[in-house]
Design a protein around this motif. Structure first.
Motif, short mmCIF file in Angstrom:
data_model
loop_
_atom_site.label_atom_id
_atom_site.label_comp_id
_atom_site.label_asym_id
_atom_site.label_seq_id
_atom_site.Cartn_x
_atom_site.Cartn_y
_atom_site.Cartn_z
N PRO A 286 -9.36 -9.04 -9.85
CA PRO A 286 -8.72 -9.19 -8.52
C PRO A 286 -8.09 -7.96 -7.73
N HIS A 287 -7.86 -7.83 -6.59
CA HIS A 287 -7.43 -6.85 -5.81
C HIS A 287 -5.83 -6.77 -6.12
N LEU A 288 -5.49 -5.42 -6.43
CA LEU A 288 -4.00 -5.38 -6.85
C LEU A 288 -3.54 -4.38 -5.75
N PRO A 289 -2.20 -4.26 -5.82
CA PRO A 289 -1.66 -3.47 -4.73
C PRO A 289 -1.93 -1.87 -5.16
N GLY A 290 -2.23 -1.24 -4.08
CA GLY A 290 -2.57 0.11 -4.53
C GLY A 290 -4.06 0.41 -4.48
#
Length: 322
Positions: free
Chosen positions: A87-91
């Motif tokens: 999953p895409h994560l902040p940053g």
């Protein structure tokens, strides 16, 4: 009842006959290469194999039955080989998003590639006189089996792009062509397993019967563990050393000096012997565990492939580990 000495482990063993190098073929004329017949191809393969020591050839055969492919220290990083979607994560930058995978759901996914770093694996085999013993003429010595396992493991590691280094030798070997020099160096290997020049975080695999006092073994393993080296102890025993199958009066000859021990009725001490051997093995397991190592036990009447597969799986780190 007549005394029956055990086979003398110090007796000289005939060296295996060297295989003569195959005859070289004639060089084809320049231009388009001539087709190679199956007979010629087989002759060339046999000639190439003859350049390897017989033990290295046997090790390659054992390795080939266990696993094919590449082994390495794998973790997320820059590389070409796909590892996983996460999953895409902040940053995470927008350029890392895999839009095709993300379009299948209502979430954003990042495509991670795999980073591979060659790992140095140090290998050692006990060269003490006890390793030259066999309980039956039909079985090889413990040293012969340890050599086979060591070189078969080296063959797998070299195929996977790893660096292999024998304890007591100055440089690491790499590439599949390094197996023959390793086999030659193994014949000259001696000394304790302490190796201060192994890189930090390297792996080590030590082969021996490990019947020495536990304190000696603990000291050697602790020295390596203090350098950040983790690994395996592979205890190689003849089945007679585990089961003590003798009966009646038997004289046990020492392997390296000392006095012989005459046991009037071996069957009377068999249970005590098994108890002490089990206690010693438990001690070995505790020594290995305290250092973050593992103990693997192998008998010379068992197929070498089983031990090799267990070693291979033990050396392969979990994905995502640094």
């Amino acid at each position: 009842m007549a005394e029956r000495p055990l086979p003398d482990p110090a007796a000289p063993r005939p060296a295996p006959n060297a295989t003569p190098a195959g005859a070289a073929g004639t060089r084809p004329p320049r231009g388009t290469p001539a087709p190679v017949s199956p007979r010629d191809a087989a002759a060339r393969a046999e000639a190439a194999a003859s350049a390897l020591p017989p033990l290295a050839v046997a090790a390659e055969r054992v390795a080939a039955t266990v696993m094919q492919g590449v082994h390495g220290r794998r973790r997320s990083g820059q590389g070409d080989a796909f590892w996983q979607f996460r999953p895409h994560l902040p940053g995470d930058g927008a350029g890392r998003i895999d839009w095709r995978q993300s379009a299948k759901t209502d979430r954003l996914f990042v495509r991670e590639t795999e980073w591979e770093a060659a790992q140095t694996v140090g290998l050692w085999r006990d060269a003490g006189p006890g390793m030259d013993w066999s309980g039956a003429p039909s079985r090889g010595t413990k040293r012969a089996r340890a050599d086979l396992l060591l070189l078969a493991l080296a063959a797998l590691l070299l195929r996977g792009g790893e660096r292999v280094r024998l304890f007591g030798h100055g440089r690491a070997h790499a590439g599949r062509g390094a197996l023959a020099p390793l086999a030659d160096a193994l014949n000259r290997a001696a000394g304790p397993p302490a190796e201060p020049r192994l890189p930090r975080h390297a792996r080590a695999v030590l082969f021996g019967d490990f019947l020495a006092p536990l304190e000696e073994i603990r000291r050697e393993v602790a020295t390596l563990a203090a350098q950040g080296v983790r690994g395996h102890l592979v205890q190689v025993l003849d089945p007679a050393e585990e089961t003590l199958p003798f009966n009646g009066r038997v004289r046990f000859e020492p392997l390296a000096g000392g006095e012989a021990a005459l046991v009037p009725r071996v069957e009377g001490v068999r249970a005590l012997y098994a108890e002490r051997l089990a206690a010693h093995r438990d001690g070995l397991a505790a020594v290995a565990s305290a250092a973050g190592w593992r103990l693997l036990c192998h008998r010379t009447d068992h197929p070498p492939q089983s031990a090799l597969l267990a070693l291979w799986q033990g050396l392969a780190p979990a994905r995502g580990a640094a």
